[in-house]
Scaffold this motif. Sequence first.
Motif, mmCIF file in Angstrom:
data_model
loop_
_atom_site.group_PDB
_atom_site.id
_atom_site.type_symbol
_atom_site.label_atom_id
_atom_site.label_comp_id
_atom_site.label_asym_id
_atom_site.label_seq_id
_atom_site.Cartn_x
_atom_site.Cartn_y
_atom_site.Cartn_z
ATOM 1 N N PRO A 2 0.818 -1.208 0.000
ATOM 2 C CA PRO A 2 0.000 0.000 0.000
ATOM 3 C C PRO A 2 0.853 1.259 0.000
ATOM 4 N N ILE A 3 0.225 2.379 -0.348
ATOM 5 C CA ILE A 3 0.955 3.637 -0.448
ATOM 6 C C ILE A 3 1.536 4.071 0.887
ATOM 7 N N ASP A 4 0.935 3.636 2.005
ATOM 8 C CA ASP A 4 1.420 4.021 3.328
ATOM 9 C C ASP A 4 2.237 2.917 4.001
ATOM 10 N N ALA A 5 2.828 2.021 3.215
ATOM 11 C CA ALA A 5 3.669 0.957 3.779
ATOM 12 C C ALA A 5 4.857 1.566 4.522
ATOM 13 N N PRO A 6 5.357 0.904 5.576
ATOM 14 C CA PRO A 6 6.492 1.457 6.325
ATOM 15 C C PRO A 6 7.769 1.486 5.489
ATOM 16 N N ASP A 7 8.643 2.415 5.841
ATOM 17 C CA ASP A 7 9.912 2.573 5.130
ATOM 18 C C ASP A 7 10.769 1.317 5.200
ATOM 19 N N ALA A 8 11.457 1.004 4.125
ATOM 20 C CA ALA A 8 12.532 0.012 4.184
ATOM 21 C C ALA A 8 13.646 0.580 5.066
ATOM 22 N N PRO A 9 14.365 -0.284 5.826
ATOM 23 C CA PRO A 9 15.302 0.227 6.835
ATOM 24 C C PRO A 9 16.520 0.957 6.288
ATOM 25 N N ASP A 10 16.865 0.759 5.018
ATOM 26 C CA ASP A 10 18.062 1.421 4.490
ATOM 27 C C ASP A 10 17.761 2.780 3.866
ATOM 28 N N ILE A 11 16.510 3.207 3.873
ATOM 29 C CA ILE A 11 16.155 4.466 3.230
ATOM 30 C C ILE A 11 16.539 5.669 4.089
ATOM 31 N N ALA A 12 16.200 5.632 5.374
ATOM 32 C CA ALA A 12 16.469 6.790 6.234
ATOM 33 C C ALA A 12 17.950 7.160 6.293
ATOM 34 N N PRO A 13 18.889 6.201 6.419
ATOM 35 C CA PRO A 13 20.299 6.612 6.468
ATOM 36 C C PRO A 13 20.745 7.360 5.220
ATOM 37 N N PHE A 14 20.281 6.926 4.050
ATOM 38 C CA PHE A 14 20.624 7.639 2.815
ATOM 39 C C PHE A 14 20.031 9.042 2.818
ATOM 40 N N CYS A 15 18.750 9.144 3.157
ATOM 41 C CA CYS A 15 18.076 10.444 3.083
ATOM 42 C C CYS A 15 18.645 11.430 4.093
ATOM 43 N N GLU A 16 18.979 10.960 5.277
ATOM 44 C CA GLU A 16 19.525 11.872 6.278
ATOM 45 C C GLU A 16 20.938 12.311 5.903
ATOM 46 N N TRP A 17 21.720 11.424 5.298
ATOM 47 C CA TRP A 17 23.043 11.838 4.810
ATOM 48 C C TRP A 17 22.887 12.915 3.745
ATOM 49 N N MET A 18 21.976 12.700 2.817
ATOM 50 C CA MET A 18 21.762 13.687 1.759
ATOM 51 C C MET A 18 21.281 15.012 2.346
ATOM 52 N N ASP A 19 20.354 14.945 3.289
ATOM 53 C CA ASP A 19 19.831 16.173 3.883
ATOM 54 C C ASP A 19 20.936 16.959 4.582
ATOM 55 N N THR A 20 21.778 16.276 5.338
ATOM 56 C CA THR A 20 22.862 16.955 6.035
ATOM 57 C C THR A 20 23.834 17.589 5.046
#
Length: 279
Positions: free
Chosen positions: A195-213
């Motif tokens: 579904p569209i609201d499925a939980p994040d895969a665990p490796d997504i947040a580390p990539f996104c937070e590195w990019m954001d920083t």
Amino acid sequence: MSAETTPAPGSTPATAPDAAAALPTLFLSHGSPMLSLLEAPARDFLEALGPELPRPRAILVASAHWETAQPSVNAVERNETIHDFHGFPQALFELRYPAPGSPALAARVADLLHEAGLPCRSDARRGLDHGAWSVLRLMYPDADIPVVQVSLQRGPGPAHHLELGRALAPLRHEGVLVIGSGSFTHDLRRFRGQPIDAPDAPDIAPFCEWMDTALREGRTADLLGYRQRAPYALAQHPSEEHLLPLFVALGAAGPAARARRLHASNTYGMLRMDAYAFA
């Protein structure tokens, strides 16, 4: 991840930008075409974003869904709606976004790229692919602002697209809203009908937070080398076309630009819908 939204820079609603005031440039994640039909935090964000921005006189979009051997720009009077996808509900194929084009802006884009040593072709037939119209129909549903697209190039990578964006930086002072439309993460091999609201895969947040920083700290060299430096970069972007629009938007804001994350959410557990303003 829950939606994270901060006010967009220059939040004077529905006004023409002052000639001396530069518009921000934007990176927007367009995600799945189904965003046009389904409720999601990213859809709510895009619907609210247009009224928060100064009204541009025209829009230039670099979309992940138009790649050419050399830079190209569409020079049409009226944009056709390109349904460049398959396997989706018929309702998506019935959507239209008949925004006017702007041959004059297309010529200005071509001139700026030529001046920067990037010869540019004009395409007198191409309309708007879903990377462009899927976000614009939520931001500006009346389709009454002229829209032009500029293509990406497969192969040259982030540095080339940063330079392409830098060549377009004068447009910010000319009332043109420059948008890079892609996806903050984009590995479609992970889709299994969730579904569209499925939980994040665990490796997504580390990539996104590195990019954001890296974006907020202005670490351009690290960003250009994100495939080697960011955690799980190759997993999030097996190919680069959906992140390259970010570099166009970053370049078009100028070398002193600062990044602000306007939104962060996830769809289908794999497509991060983060959005940034650069100014």
